[in-house]
Design an enzyme around this catalytic site. Structure first.
Site, PDB file in Angstrom:
ATOM      1  N   LYS A  62       0.214  -1.207  -0.172  1.00 61.68           N
ATOM      2  CA  LYS A  62       0.176   0.679   0.302  1.00 61.68           C
ATOM      3  C   LYS A  62       0.958   1.646  -0.541  1.00 61.68           C
ATOM      4  CE  LYS A  62      -1.651  -0.787   4.066  1.00 61.68           C
ATOM      5  NZ  LYS A  62      -1.275  -2.012   4.589  1.00 61.68           N
TER       6      LYS A  62
ATOM      7  N   ARG B 188      -9.094   1.108   9.806  1.00 60.39           N
ATOM      8  CA  ARG B 188      -8.906  -0.289   9.557  1.00 60.39           C
ATOM      9  C   ARG B 188      -9.863  -0.705  10.813  1.00 60.39           C
ATOM     10  NH1 ARG B 188      -2.800   1.419   9.626  1.00 60.39           N
ATOM     11  NH2 ARG B 188      -1.781  -1.018  10.075  1.00 60.39           N
TER      12      ARG B 188
ATOM     13  N   ARG C 230      12.269  -6.711   4.819  1.00 65.90           N
ATOM     14  CA  ARG C 230      12.256  -4.655   4.666  1.00 65.90           C
ATOM     15  C   ARG C 230      12.335  -3.674   6.040  1.00 65.90           C
ATOM     16  NH1 ARG C 230       5.258  -2.177   4.424  1.00 65.90           N
ATOM     17  NH2 ARG C 230       5.540  -2.085   7.390  1.00 65.90           N
TER      18      ARG C 230
ATOM     19  N   ARG D 271      12.047  -1.846  11.057  1.00 65.75           N
ATOM     20  CA  ARG D 271      10.962  -0.835  12.245  1.00 65.75           C
ATOM     21  C   ARG D 271      10.484  -2.174  13.076  1.00 65.75           C
ATOM     22  NH1 ARG D 271       6.068   0.588   8.009  1.00 65.75           N
ATOM     23  NH2 ARG D 271       5.374  -0.207  10.239  1.00 65.75           N
TER      24      ARG D 271
ATOM     25  N   ARG E  27       0.479  -8.517  13.874  1.00 68.18           N
ATOM     26  CA  ARG E  27      -0.306  -7.620  12.795  1.00 68.18           C
ATOM     27  C   ARG E  27      -1.173  -8.771  11.992  1.00 68.18           C
ATOM     28  NH1 ARG E  27       4.573  -4.979  11.247  1.00 68.18           N
ATOM     29  NH2 ARG E  27       3.639  -3.350   9.706  1.00 68.18           N
TER      30      ARG E  27
HETATM   31  P1  AMP Z   1       1.538   1.038   8.851  1.00 65.20           P
HETATM   32  O1  AMP Z   1       2.468   1.758   8.994  1.00 65.20           O
HETATM   33  O2  AMP Z   1       0.012   1.356   8.299  1.00 65.20           O
HETATM   34  O3  AMP Z   1       1.747  -0.439   8.396  1.00 65.20           O
HETATM   35  O4  AMP Z   1       1.020   1.548  10.043  1.00 65.20           O
HETATM   36  C1  AMP Z   1       1.893   1.263  12.121  1.00 65.20           C
HETATM   37  C2  AMP Z   1       1.022   0.883  13.457  1.00 65.20           C
HETATM   38  O5  AMP Z   1       0.273   2.338  13.244  1.00 65.20           O
HETATM   39  C3  AMP Z   1       0.192   0.046  13.064  1.00 65.20           C
HETATM   40  O6  AMP Z   1       0.566  -1.396  13.371  1.00 65.20           O
HETATM   41  C4  AMP Z   1      -1.239   0.731  13.740  1.00 65.20           C
HETATM   42  O7  AMP Z   1       0.142  -0.131  15.615  1.00 65.20           O
HETATM   43  C5  AMP Z   1      -0.925   1.766  13.887  1.00 65.20           C
HETATM   44  N1  AMP Z   1      -1.724   2.093  12.822  1.00 65.20           N
HETATM   45  C6  AMP Z   1      -1.603   3.297  11.867  1.00 65.20           C
HETATM   46  N2  AMP Z   1      -2.809   3.078  11.350  1.00 65.20           N
HETATM   47  C7  AMP Z   1      -4.148   2.999  11.722  1.00 65.20           C
HETATM   48  C8  AMP Z   1      -5.122   2.549  12.375  1.00 65.20           C
HETATM   49  N3  AMP Z   1      -6.357   3.237  10.804  1.00 65.20           N
HETATM   50  N4  AMP Z   1      -6.165   1.694  13.425  1.00 65.20           N
HETATM   51  C9  AMP Z   1      -5.666   1.599  14.248  1.00 65.20           C
HETATM   52  N5  AMP Z   1      -4.115   1.924  14.634  1.00 65.20           N
HETATM   53  C10 AMP Z   1      -3.638   1.804  13.160  1.00 65.20           C
END
Ligand code: AMP
Length: 219
Positions: free
Chosen positions: A13, A88, A127, A160, A171
C-alpha cells in the site's frame, strides 16, 4: 477524488500510494507515518503510540478517527488524496463515511491488495525503512549502501520494531480478525477493486492508474 488503499501490512500500500500520489499530485495520508512522526517528535500522542505500535496492536479508534478528521479538513485534499492504513476497523470505516458525508470529496474507490500470508511475512522481515524520508526498501535493494537512494540521508536505514517476525504474525492476526471485515462493510457500498499485490510494482501501479483515469472521467 480519493482512493482508499486496503490490505495487510506489507501488501504494498505504502509503495503504491507514493507512486500514485507523485503521478497525480494527490496527497498521501498514511496513518502509520503520522504516528511514527509523532513518536519521533516525542509528542503526547507519540508517547502513547510507541508502545502500542511496537507490539503490533492497533491504536484506539477514537484517537485514529480524531487524527483523520483533522487531516481531512486540510484544503489541499480537494485535489485528491490517498488513504493508506485507514480505516482498519469497521468503526473507523463508519466514521469515515460520516466524514465523507460532511465533506464532499467526489468520486473515489477502495482498492483491496491481496497477498499470500507467507509472502507477506517474508517481505516484511526483509524490509528496511529510511529514518529521514520514511521510504521502504527491501534489504537486498540497499545492501552495501550507506546513503538512502531517495533522500540521500547517510546511515538512515533501520528495521521497524513492528517488522520483527513475531510482531508481524501478531499484526497479521489482527488484520485477519479486525481489519478484514472492513472489506465486507464496503462490499456493495462503494467502488471496490481487488488487486493481486504480488505482481511487480510497475504492473500494480498501472492497474491503479487505469482505475484513477477511469474515475477522472466520471468527475
Ligand atoms: P502502518 O505503517 O500502516 O503498518 O501502521 C503502523 C502501526 O500504526 C500499526 O501497526 C498500528 O499500530 C498503527 N496504526 C496505523 N494506522 C492505524 C489505524 N487506522 N488504526 C489503528 N492503528 C493504526
Amino acid at each position: 477524488m480519493y482512493l482508499i488503499l486496503f490490505g495487510a501490512p506489507g501488501a504494498g500500500k505504502g509503495t503504491q500510494a507514493k507512486i500514485i500520489s507523485d503521478k497525480y499530485g494527490f496527497e498521501h495520508i498514511s496513518t502509520g507515518d503520522i504516528l511514527r512522526e509523532s513518536v519521533r517528535k516525542g509528542t503526547p500522542l507519540g508517547k502513547k503510540a510507541h508502545e502500542i505500535m511496537s507490539s503490533g496492536q492497533l491504536l484506539p479508534d477514537d484517537i485514529m478517527i480524531g487524527i483523520i478528521r483533522e487531516k481531512l479538513s486540510e484544503p489541499q485534499l480537494r485535489d485528491g488524496f490517498i488513504l493508506d492504513g485507514f480505516p482498519r476497523t469497521v468503526s473507523q470505516a463508519e466514521a469515515l463515511d460520516k466524514l465523507f458525508g460532511e465533506l464532499n470529496f467526489g468520486v473515489g474507490a477502495v482498492l483491496v491488495f491481496q497477498v499470500d500470508e507467507e509472502a507477506l511475512v517474508e517481505r516484511l522481515a526483509r524490509r528496511r525503512a529510511c529514518k529521514n524520508c520514511n521510504n521502504i526498501f527491501s534489504n537486498n535493494e540497499i545492501a552495501n549502501l550507506t546513503e538512502c537512494p531517495k533522500c540521500g540521508a547517510q546511515y538512515s536505514f533501520f528495521q521497524r520494531p513492528d517488522d520483527d517476525e513475531s510482531v508481524i504474525r501478531k499484526r497479521l492476526k489482527i488484520f485477519n480478525d479486525t481489519t478484514l471485515p472492513v472489506v465486507k462493510y464496503y462490499d456493495g457500498l462503494t467502488d471496490l477493486h481487488y488487486i493481486n499485490g504480488l505482481q511487480p510494482i510497475n504492473v500494480v501501479s498501472k492497474l491503479i492508474s487505469d482505475i484513477v483515469d477511469e474515475l477522472k472521467e466520471r468527475v
